[in-house]
Enzyme design. Structure first.
Site, PDB file in Angstrom:
ATOM      1  N   HIS A 292       0.839  -1.193   0.000  1.00 51.80           N
ATOM      2  CA  HIS A 292       0.000   0.000   0.000  1.00 51.80           C
ATOM      3  C   HIS A 292       0.878   1.250   0.000  1.00 51.80           C
ATOM      4  O   HIS A 292       1.819   1.355   0.782  1.00 51.80           O
ATOM      5  CB  HIS A 292      -0.904   0.004   1.241  1.00 51.80           C
ATOM      6  CG  HIS A 292      -1.787   1.212   1.348  1.00 51.80           C
ATOM      7  ND1 HIS A 292      -1.720   2.094   2.404  1.00 51.80           N
ATOM      8  CD2 HIS A 292      -2.765   1.691   0.535  1.00 51.80           C
ATOM      9  CE1 HIS A 292      -2.614   3.056   2.247  1.00 51.80           C
ATOM     10  NE2 HIS A 292      -3.264   2.829   1.115  1.00 51.80           N
ATOM     11  N   SER A 293       0.586   2.173  -0.909  1.00 52.63           N
ATOM     12  CA  SER A 293       1.210   3.485  -0.914  1.00 52.63           C
ATOM     13  C   SER A 293       2.735   3.378  -1.051  1.00 52.63           C
ATOM     14  O   SER A 293       3.235   2.791  -2.012  1.00 52.63           O
ATOM     15  CB  SER A 293       0.801   4.236   0.354  1.00 52.63           C
ATOM     16  OG  SER A 293       1.063   5.608   0.247  1.00 52.63           O
ATOM     17  N   TYR A 294       3.496   3.931  -0.080  1.00 56.86           N
ATOM     18  CA  TYR A 294       4.962   3.838  -0.094  1.00 56.86           C
ATOM     19  C   TYR A 294       5.450   2.407  -0.257  1.00 56.86           C
ATOM     20  O   TYR A 294       6.503   2.156  -0.870  1.00 56.86           O
ATOM     21  CB  TYR A 294       5.509   4.455   1.204  1.00 56.86           C
ATOM     22  CG  TYR A 294       6.819   3.884   1.689  1.00 56.86           C
ATOM     23  CD1 TYR A 294       8.023   4.230   1.073  1.00 56.86           C
ATOM     24  CD2 TYR A 294       6.856   3.000   2.769  1.00 56.86           C
ATOM     25  CE1 TYR A 294       9.228   3.704   1.528  1.00 56.86           C
ATOM     26  CE2 TYR A 294       8.045   2.468   3.225  1.00 56.86           C
ATOM     27  CZ  TYR A 294       9.239   2.823   2.602  1.00 56.86           C
ATOM     28  OH  TYR A 294      10.429   2.293   3.048  1.00 56.86           O
TER      29      TYR A 294
END
Length: 242
Positions: free
Chosen positions: A76-78
């Protein structure tokens, strides 16, 4: 039975998967959801030396220690950078990469390359007494909320797990130089709810690195979809495993 390894993004910890992981387990699958170094039960390890390579090692070590194979690796994300570099080290153990509203790097790119707005966070940290750490993003007025979470009770719960993110994580390059990595299939899940100004998602190429058509799915919600739409997210993840 599939094995899911869920990797949280910056500022979060493993608790963000509390609503999604049980749904995958109820469908008969194994789920691992570690907190990366500096977060959750590893919060005491937060320091300026923690970087992307630290988090990649967290994931690779877990895969090897648990002798995991055919892993559906979700970032998720980073953590899109984390799962990319982790899969680069053990591509033979990864069945599928899922980029969940995530940064998708090319070889040698940093988080700043994948999401240029992060440079502003680094610059802001540099002007403080602790230039190596970046505090969580602030809550914004609706419809943006706190990482896309707008329900007050959910915001309070989320706020309790957020902690600072090391600058080094955003400055170290992802390593994607293993030719075998290109054969690992990918799915991109995009959260298409309201997004703050400056957040720009890279277009997904028409073809995956293995030459097959790219798989892109959408969820009509904010960034932290594992909190706001866990049922719908789990259905997409189950579909990935077939």
């Amino acid at each position: 039975m599939s094995t899911y390894l869920l990797v949280h993004g910056a500022w979060h910890d493993a608790r963000c998967w509390d609503r999604t992981a049980p749904l995958l387990e109820a469908a008969g699958h194994r789920v691992f959801r570690p907190s990366l170094t500096g977060y959750g039960d590893k919060a005491h390890l937060l320091g300026p030396e923690v970087g992307l390579d630290t988090h990649v090692e967290d994931v690779v070590r877990l895969i090897k220690d648990e002798d995991l194979t055919d892993v559906v690796l979700v970032g998720h994300s980073y953590a899109g950078l984390v799962i990319s570099s982790a899969a680069n080290e053990v591509p033979e153990r990864v069945a599928h990469l899922v980029y969940l509203d995530a940064m998708v790097p090319e070889h040698g790119e940093t988080a700043v390359d994948a999401q240029p707005v992060t440079q502003h966070l680094i610059d802001a940290a540099a002007a403080t007494d602790a230039p190596w750490r970046i505090p969580p993003l602030p809550e914004l007025p609706p419809p943006f909320g706190l990482f896309g979470v707008t329900d007050p009770a959910d915001q309070e719960w989320l706020r309790g797990m957020l902690s600072d993110h090391p600058v080094r994580c955003l400055q170290q390059p992802a390593c994607l130089d293993n030719p075998s990595l290109r054969q690992v299939p990918r799915t991109h899940i995009h959260c298409v709810g309201a997004a703050p100004e400056g957040i720009v998602r890279r277009p997904v190429p028409a073809l995956q690195p293995d030459g097959t058509p790219s798989r892109v799915r959408e969820l009509p919600t904010g960034h932290d979809c594992m909190i706001t739409m866990p049922v719908e997210l789990s259905e997409l993840l189950l579909d990935v495993a077939g």
